[in-house]
Design an enzyme around this catalytic site. Structure first.
Site, short mmCIF file in Angstrom:
data_model
loop_
_atom_site.label_atom_id
_atom_site.label_comp_id
_atom_site.label_asym_id
_atom_site.label_seq_id
_atom_site.Cartn_x
_atom_site.Cartn_y
_atom_site.Cartn_z
CG ASP A 1 28.80 -1.18 -11.68
OD1 ASP A 1 27.92 -1.48 -10.84
OD2 ASP A 1 28.57 -0.58 -12.75
CD GLU B 1 3.23 7.98 9.26
OE1 GLU B 1 2.98 7.11 8.41
OE2 GLU B 1 3.50 7.73 10.44
CE LYS C 1 -4.76 5.46 2.45
NZ LYS C 1 -4.61 4.74 1.18
CG ASP D 1 -2.22 5.54 -5.01
OD1 ASP D 1 -2.74 4.52 -4.51
OD2 ASP D 1 -2.69 6.14 -5.99
CD GLU E 1 1.18 1.58 0.47
OE1 GLU E 1 1.04 1.01 1.59
OE2 GLU E 1 0.23 1.82 -0.29
CE1 TYR F 1 10.15 7.52 1.13
CE2 TYR F 1 9.28 6.45 -0.84
CZ TYR F 1 10.06 7.43 -0.24
OH TYR F 1 10.76 8.30 -1.03
CE LYS G 1 0.09 5.90 10.32
NZ LYS G 1 1.33 5.23 9.91
CE LYS H 1 -8.83 8.03 -0.52
NZ LYS H 1 -8.27 6.76 -0.74
CB CYS I 1 0.64 21.25 -42.53
SG CYS I 1 0.44 22.61 -41.38
CB CYS J 1 1.14 25.60 -44.64
SG CYS J 1 2.17 24.15 -44.37
CB CYS K 1 4.18 21.09 -40.67
SG CYS K 1 4.20 22.24 -42.04
CB CYS L 1 4.20 25.86 -41.94
SG CYS L 1 2.63 25.70 -41.09
S1 IVH Z 1 -0.73 2.88 8.52
C1 IVH Z 1 -3.54 0.87 10.99
N1 IVH Z 1 0.51 4.69 7.09
O1 IVH Z 1 -3.15 2.61 3.43
C2 IVH Z 1 -2.44 1.31 10.19
N2 IVH Z 1 -0.87 3.12 5.98
O2 IVH Z 1 -6.11 1.60 4.20
C3 IVH Z 1 -2.66 1.09 8.77
N3 IVH Z 1 -0.91 3.40 3.55
O3 IVH Z 1 -3.08 -0.71 2.98
C4 IVH Z 1 -1.51 1.41 7.99
N4 IVH Z 1 0.45 5.10 3.46
O4 IVH Z 1 -0.85 0.32 2.70
C5 IVH Z 1 -0.33 3.64 7.07
N5 IVH Z 1 1.68 6.33 5.98
C6 IVH Z 1 0.86 5.27 5.94
C7 IVH Z 1 0.32 4.76 4.75
C8 IVH Z 1 -0.55 3.68 4.81
C9 IVH Z 1 -0.28 4.26 2.75
C10 IVH Z 1 -1.85 2.34 3.07
C11 IVH Z 1 -1.56 1.00 3.64
C12 IVH Z 1 -2.89 0.33 3.83
C13 IVH Z 1 -3.85 1.40 3.51
C14 IVH Z 1 -4.84 1.52 4.64
#
Ligand code: IVH
Length: 665
Positions: free
Chosen positions: A38, A115, A117, A119, A175, A225, A290, A314, A408, A411, A426, A431
């Site tokens: 700061d 990697e 995925k 959310d 993301e 990320y 990938k 998934k 309660c 009791c 309570c 109790c």
């Molecule tokens: S690669 C072709 N890597 O998943 C490459 N996507 O359905 C597509 N997502 O909307 C993206 N983690 O936002 C990739 N490690 C990751 C990911 C990722 C999340 C999401 C991405 C996209 C959706 C694809």
């Protein structure tokens, strides 16, 4: 100050601030305190105020958000942001792998990179000559919304790239999300300020990112990320090398990406991530697999909107839909009354769930949960399942509202709501429900460790008024005990011996046994190390406690309140008169677990998982999250799942939570 020297000073400050920012938000490894940061930041603001002509768009001062927009502009991209096809089983992954091999005309194993995925929300960042110029949402892939002002407020996104080989134009994709801890804190703040409470981190991230007022976005704990780049002038050999380059330019990149050379390894990693999912700092809904080589990726190409070289594998959903059959309340050790939903049994992530916590009345009201409602429930690893939301469209009109009773249920004493908490309690210290949980806790393994003093026995002793406070346990005799149901003289004798044995204990165990609010096993040990006797705690003041590293203000207050109370002092004195001997905890941490690895799985009921891990580490051992041949012990709590199975398969020794507590104490 002359302009050139101001310019130099400003540049120097920006450089320092950017470095510290990167350390803090990207590497999670700060070098200076917030206060020191700061001071530097203030200095920059002062100088920029005096020299407005020197303010540049990449200055750290530009992260606070700008004037609200009327609407977002559209951006059209040449290279669309693709989506991923989903895989739901091992078979589907193996089919995917077969297709890849077929197109590449090879029978050799493919090199994959796996990697998490995330959310969250897909976002694209554009850098020109190393400076961030545009940030946009994915939209339909080709046309997205321009959210540059909002993007600039996200501290883990560099405004200016660092490192070597920076391309003239760079499009980075990744993301944006909110971590789980930050999400919980954000929701608490939102609630306090009577603002919208978000259903999950993803919704919170979406709501924060699509704000027309970027000053609001600036206050939200968003992070990003990054995982890919659009085609550019540097040609990379692999996805792995892209991640490495992104990291070098200052982006936050997952440390979990791993390259594998066989489908078997990929599947094993998927299992590992599945197990560790709940320990990750952010929510994921799968892994992305990938093809690592970019030339192979090119050969595979894309079909319509998704690439043939990648897929999302998934994870099982942690949410399920079920119905609330009843709502009842539980009375805890401290009298806290927790509403619990009895559910139509449902399997979530491989475990059958029959109950979910509703936390407190405020939560019931906020979510408008009623008996008979169809609800979404969430279960994540160790955490008690909870009701996320009601599916209001499923209502028939027969649902009934629920309010915590004013007396309660055990009791009949008056129930009160704490002033600054949302918890009902309570008010009757005696109790039976409270007393029972207090005695059970007092006798439990991690506390006084009275062998044989289980729930059933405590229930009898308490309801027959043989025990009204912990010290009464030590006045029990053969006659009283053998008069109890299902208690032969031999068992009664054993209990007496166990009681006698339990008198020789440590100060730490005794403090824990007292059941002081907020004081768990670990905190009890810390207190035992700091204080020479239990009496030394009678008149300790809050400030002195707060100075101890691991003790916060709330715990400190709870400790002083407890020991100030004459009733509690009397009870402690009585126990000591009855022959309790308290050994002082050793200051030195032992190395009894040196070279040993522990894995905790399932729901622990007496310890919090971090506490348990610390106990292992304090003794020179290692706590890990995955089971392998090298694991020394797996500690299995309630509803332990695949880690337990794996331990059994590998012949790793399995301990119960009590067994573990016995081992450490
Ligand atoms: S690669 C072709 N890597 O998943 C490459 N996507 O359905 C597509 N997502 O909307 C993206 N983690 O936002 C990739 N490690 C990751 C990911 C990722 C999340 C999401 C991405 C996209 C959706 C694809």
């Amino acid at each position: 100050m002359s302009n050139p020297s101001a310019k130099k000073q400003i540049e120097n400050l920006r450089q320092q601030l950017n470095d510290h920012n990167h350390r803090y938000y990207v590497l999670d490894d700060p070098e200076i305190s917030d206060a020191q940061y700061d001071v530097l930041y203030r200095e920059l603001l002062d100088l920029e105020e005096k020299h407005p002509e020197l303010v540049t768009p990449d200055s750290p001062s530009q992260r606070v958000g700008a004037a609200p927009l009327e609407s977002f502009n559209k951006v059209t991209r040449k290279e669309p942001m693709l989506s991923l096809s989903n895989l739901f089983s091992e078979e589907e992954f193996l089919e995917f792998d077969k297709r890849v091999k077929k197109v590449l005309e090879t029978e050799e194993e493919i090199e994959y990179i796996v990697e998490p995925k995330y959310d969250g929300l897909a976002v694209e960042l554009i850098y020109e000559k190393g400076l961030l110029v545009t940030g946009a949402t994915r939209g339909d892939g080709t046309v997205g919304e321009e959210i540059t002002q909002n993007i600039k407020t996200i501290k883990s996104i560099p405004l200016k790239l660092t490192g070597k080989n920076i391309p003239k134009t760079l499009s980075v994709r990744g993301e944006v999300l909110i971590g789980i801890k930050d999400f919980k804190k954000l929701n608490l703040d939102q609630e306090k300020n009577e603002e919208t409470v978000f259903a999950n981190p993803r919704n919170a991230a979406a709501g924060s990112l699509r704000q027309l007022n970027s000053q609001i976005t600036a206050k939200r704990p968003l992070t990003m990320y990054c995982y890919s780049i659009a085609e550019n002038e540097i040609s990379f050999p692999s996805q792995e090398s892209i991640l490495k380059a992104l990291k070098g330019w200052g982006f936050r990149v997952t440390p979990l990406a791993q390259v594998f050379h066989s489908t078997k390894e990929v599947l094993a990693y998927y299992d590992k991530i599945k197990e560790e999912r709940d320990q990750l700092p952010y929510e994921i809904d799968g892994v992305v697999i990938k093809v690592n080589s970019l030339s192979q990726q090119k050969n595979l190409g894309t079909i319509t909107k998704s690439p043939r070289w990648a897929a999302a594998f998934k994870l099982p959903s942690q949410q399920e839909v079920t119905q609330i059959e009843e709502i009842f309340v539980q009375v805890g050790r401290t009298g806290a009354i927790t509403p619990v939903a009895a559910l139509k049994p449902v399997r979530v992530g491989g475990v059958e769930v029959r109950r979910a916590t509703l936390h407190n009345q405020d939560e019931i009201d906020r979510k408008d949960v009623r008996i008979g409602d169809t609800v979404v429930i969430h279960r994540a690893g160790d955490v008690i399942p909870e009701v996320v939301k009601v599916i209001a469209t499923k209502r028939t009109g027969k649902e009934k509202k629920f309010t915590i009773p004013t007396t309660c249920p055990v009791c009949s004493a008056h129930v009160e709501r704490d002033e600054d908490e949302s918890i009902h309690r309570c008010t009757n210290f005696s109790c039976i429900a409270q007393l029972k949980s207090r005695i059970e806790h007092f006798a439990s393994k991690g506390a006084m460790d009275i062998d044989g003093m289980g729930d059933k026995l405590v229930e009898q002793l308490v309801t027959q008024k043989k025990v009204e406070e912990p010290s009464d346990l030590y006045t029990l005799d053969l006659e009283i005990l053998s008069s109890l149901e299902r208690m032969a003289e031999k068992s009664a004798q054993n209990i007496l011996e166990a009681l006698e044995k339990s008198k020789k204990t440590t100060l730490g165990r005794f403090i824990f046994a007292l059941g002081i609010r907020h004081v768990g096993v670990q905190a009890s040990k810390i207190l035992a190390k700091q204080f020479d006797s239990i009496q030394a705690l009678y008149d300790v003041d809050e400030e002195a406690l707060i100075e101890i590293n691991e003790i916060g203000p709330e715990m400190a207050r709870s400790i002083t309140d407890f020991f100030k109370e004459p009733k509690n002092q009397n009870q402690i004195n009585k126990l000591i008169e009855l022959g309790l001997q308290l050994k002082k905890e050793e200051k030195k941490v032992s190395d009894e677990f040196a070279g040993k690895t522990f894995v905790f799985t399932g729901t622990l009921t007496k310890l919090d998982r971090n506490e348990a891990k610390k106990m292992v580490e304090d003794r020179g051992g290692k706590a890990s999250s995955s089971v392998s041949k090298k694991t020394s012990f797996v500690v299995a709590g309630e509803s332990a799942g695949s880690k337990l199975t794996k331990a059994q398969e590998l012949g790793v020794e399995v301990l119960t939570e009590d067994g573990f507590l016995e081992m450490v104490q």
